[in-house]
Design an enzyme around this catalytic site. Structure first.
Site, PDB file in Angstrom:
ATOM      1  N   ASP A   9       0.111  -1.895   3.179  1.00 60.36           N
ATOM      2  CA  ASP A   9       0.862  -2.275   1.964  1.00 60.36           C
ATOM      3  C   ASP A   9       2.291  -1.727   1.874  1.00 60.36           C
ATOM      4  OD1 ASP A   9      -1.702  -3.209   1.501  1.00 60.36           O
ATOM      5  OD2 ASP A   9      -1.847  -2.450  -0.537  1.00 60.36           O
ATOM      6  N   LYS A 104      -4.956  -9.404   0.868  1.00 63.80           N
ATOM      7  CA  LYS A 104      -6.079  -9.049  -0.012  1.00 63.80           C
ATOM      8  C   LYS A 104      -5.673  -9.176  -1.473  1.00 63.80           C
ATOM      9  CE  LYS A 104      -4.719  -4.180   0.463  1.00 63.80           C
ATOM     10  NZ  LYS A 104      -4.250  -3.852  -0.881  1.00 63.80           N
ATOM     11  N   CYS A 146      -4.548   2.518  -2.022  1.00 61.58           N
ATOM     12  CA  CYS A 146      -4.933   1.595  -0.952  1.00 61.58           C
ATOM     13  C   CYS A 146      -5.109   2.285   0.402  1.00 61.58           C
ATOM     14  CB  CYS A 146      -3.935   0.445  -0.882  1.00 61.58           C
ATOM     15  SG  CYS A 146      -4.072  -0.624  -2.337  1.00 61.58           S
TER      16      CYS A 146
END
Ligand SMILES: [Zn+2]
Length: 191
Positions: A9, A104, A146
């Site tokens: 990310d 995602k 994350c």
């Protein structure tokens, strides 16, 4: 033994100037970019990765993951919305030589990269296994969300997992500290 780098990310919205900026995000993007540069150019200090993959938060309508009054624990300002610049990789992440990118969170919160799928529709665990990867180095944003979820899922899926701590940035000091302890307890090596 085969090793892969998993970059979690590293997107504009999670770096300075983004809608959910994490302090140090742009610097983390730069450091990971350097690592990838060393790897692609096969420089002497390059790590010996057999693959490099990335994950991206990729939201269309993720329900209560977004809030106008976020608590910054379970709900967040809108971020990484599909089609916006905030969803793109940060430009400091250069080069971007990823063998696959796992998206995602289209319609629900998804913290772990193992919830993502690549363009061929394959999930991260299956992709890594099909490439005979056994060892993972995990880095990215954010350490306490994350990155944490991805590293914990990596161990659960049987991968020998190392967290590259200097190439991670966390949302808050206390939750980052707790996440590092939790990852260590789960068997993640902190490097
Ligand atoms: Zn999200």
């Amino acid at each position: 033994m085969k090793r892969a780098l998993v970059v979690v990310d590293v997107q504009n919205d999670f770096c300075e100037g983004g809608s959910l900026a994490v302090a140090g995000g742009a610097e983390v993007a730069h450091r990971i970019g350097e690592l990838l540069h060393h790897w692609t150019e096969k420089l002497p200090q390059a790590p010996s990765y057999d693959a490099a993959v990335a994950t991206r938060d990729h939201h269309i309508d993720p329900g209560d993951h977004f809030s106008k009054e976020p608590d910054f624990v379970d709900s967040w300002p809108a971020h990484c919305v599909v089609g916006t610049d905030g969803e793109a990789f940060h430009p400091n992440l250069d080069p971007q030589p990823f063998d696959a990118v796992f998206l995602k969170g289209e319609h629900a919160a998804a913290y772990s990269g193992f919830e993502g799928v690549c363009a061929e529709g394959t999930g991260l665990a299956d992709w890594l296994r099909s490439h005979e990867i056994t060892h993972l180095d995990v880095c990215g944003i954010a350490t306490d969300y994350c990155v944490r979820a991805t590293a914990l899922d990596a161990v659960r899926n049987g991968f020998e997992t190392t967290l590259l701590e200097s190439m991670c940035a966390g949302v808050a000091p206390e939750s980052t500290k707790a996440a590092l302890a939790e990852m260590t307890d789960a068997g993640v090596r902190i490097s």
